[in-house]
Design an enzyme around this catalytic site. Structure first.
Site, PDB file in Angstrom:
ATOM      1  N   PRO A 203       0.821  -1.215   0.000  1.00  0.00           N
ATOM      2  CA  PRO A 203       0.000   0.000   0.000  1.00  0.00           C
ATOM      3  C   PRO A 203       0.858   1.270   0.000  1.00  0.00           C
ATOM      4  CG  PRO A 203      -0.815  -1.585   1.609  1.00  0.00           C
ATOM      5  CD  PRO A 203       0.499  -2.109   1.121  1.00  0.00           C
ATOM      6  N   SER A 204       0.276   2.336  -0.538  1.00  0.00           N
ATOM      7  CA  SER A 204       0.901   3.661  -0.581  1.00  0.00           C
ATOM      8  C   SER A 204       2.204   3.661  -1.369  1.00  0.00           C
ATOM      9  CB  SER A 204       1.139   4.203   0.843  1.00  0.00           C
ATOM     10  OG  SER A 204      -0.078   4.285   1.549  1.00  0.00           O
ATOM     11  N   ARG A 205       2.364   2.691  -2.265  1.00  0.00           N
ATOM     12  CA  ARG A 205       3.546   2.575  -3.117  1.00  0.00           C
ATOM     13  C   ARG A 205       4.834   2.331  -2.331  1.00  0.00           C
ATOM     14  NH1 ARG A 205      -0.450   2.325  -5.689  1.00  0.00           N
ATOM     15  NH2 ARG A 205      -0.920   3.364  -7.662  1.00  0.00           N
ATOM     16  N   LEU A 206       4.713   1.861  -1.097  1.00  0.00           N
ATOM     17  CA  LEU A 206       5.888   1.554  -0.279  1.00  0.00           C
ATOM     18  C   LEU A 206       6.243   0.081  -0.456  1.00  0.00           C
ATOM     19  CD1 LEU A 206       4.940   3.618   2.908  1.00  0.00           C
ATOM     20  CD2 LEU A 206       6.512   4.243   1.051  1.00  0.00           C
TER      21      LEU A 206
END
Length: 231
Positions: A203-206
């Protein structure tokens, strides 16, 4: 979240995209010491879940550094690397012959994973190419002879060549065991990796990213350096 696009004159703009939720927890301390072992684990685990997991983007470059990319099918992973088969006179093969390095990427959307490989390319043995070629369906074996891959072709010309090849090798009634030999201009390439990255979407490009780099010191106790990359 579904993909949302906005169409305006001369442009398509992507406004949103789904979040990634891979269950994988990648860490240099927990992955196997050899990237080919981890690849085999990942590839085996997605069978039946990912549609056509063997499809991979293969990138080559001309001597001038002009890149080209296409989708090919992974046909073998052995102790040396990743193998695919093609016409040795195709654009990809000409570029490999002139500049024997390539990269490949596999993206498995259903499980939010991707694998990226960079390496030197070598031809597989004729015996390996022969064994794979004879396992192909009849139409594919005929097609390998008939197609002058990556060259321009006139309308109807390919159909005529197929008829000529079928006559040449005595193909009748689509008999699968017709004796069609391996063309001299066709066979396998193996990408011997020097860099392999495994990516797990978060999630959140992490995202989780772990990269293997082959060591140049042949006396090193471990063949690969393993490191975490920033998302």
């Amino acid at each position: 979240m579904d993909l949302v696009i906005q169409e305006v004159p001369d442009k398509i703009q992507v406004l949103a995209h789904q979040q990634y939720h891979s269950s994988d927890q990648l860490s240099p301390s927990t992955v196997p010491p050899n990237p080919l072992d981890l690849f085999r684990q990942w590839f085996t685990s997605v069978q039946g879940t990912v549609h056509e997991p063997e499809a991979m983007a293969l990138s080559t470059a001309s001597p001038e550094g002009i890149p080209s990319t296409r989708i090919v099918l992974l046909k073998q992973v052995d102790t040396r690397g990743f193998v695919f088969f093609t016409n040795y006179e195709s654009r990809k093969s000409r570029e490999i012959s002139a500049n024997p390095y390539a990269s490949l990427a596999l993206y498995w959307r259903e499980v939010h994973r991707q694998v990226r490989v960079v390496g030197r390319v070598e031809k597989v043995s004729k015996e390996e190419s022969e064994a794979y070629f004879r396992s192909r369906p009849l139409g594919s074996r005929v097609g390998a002879w008939a197609s002058r891959q990556s060259t321009a072709v006139a309308e109807g010309e390919l159909d005529q060549r197929i008829k000529e090849i079928e006559e040449r090798f005595g193909v009748k009634d689509n008999v699968e065991n017709a004796d069609i030999p391996l063309p001299e201009f066709w066979g396998g390439w193996r990408i011997v990796p020097v860099e392999v990255e495994f990516w797990a979407g978060k999630p959140s490009r992490l995202h989780d990213r772990v990269r293997y780099l082959r060591k140049t010191d042949s006396s090193a106790s471990q063949e690969w350096t393993i490191e975490r990359l920033s998302p």
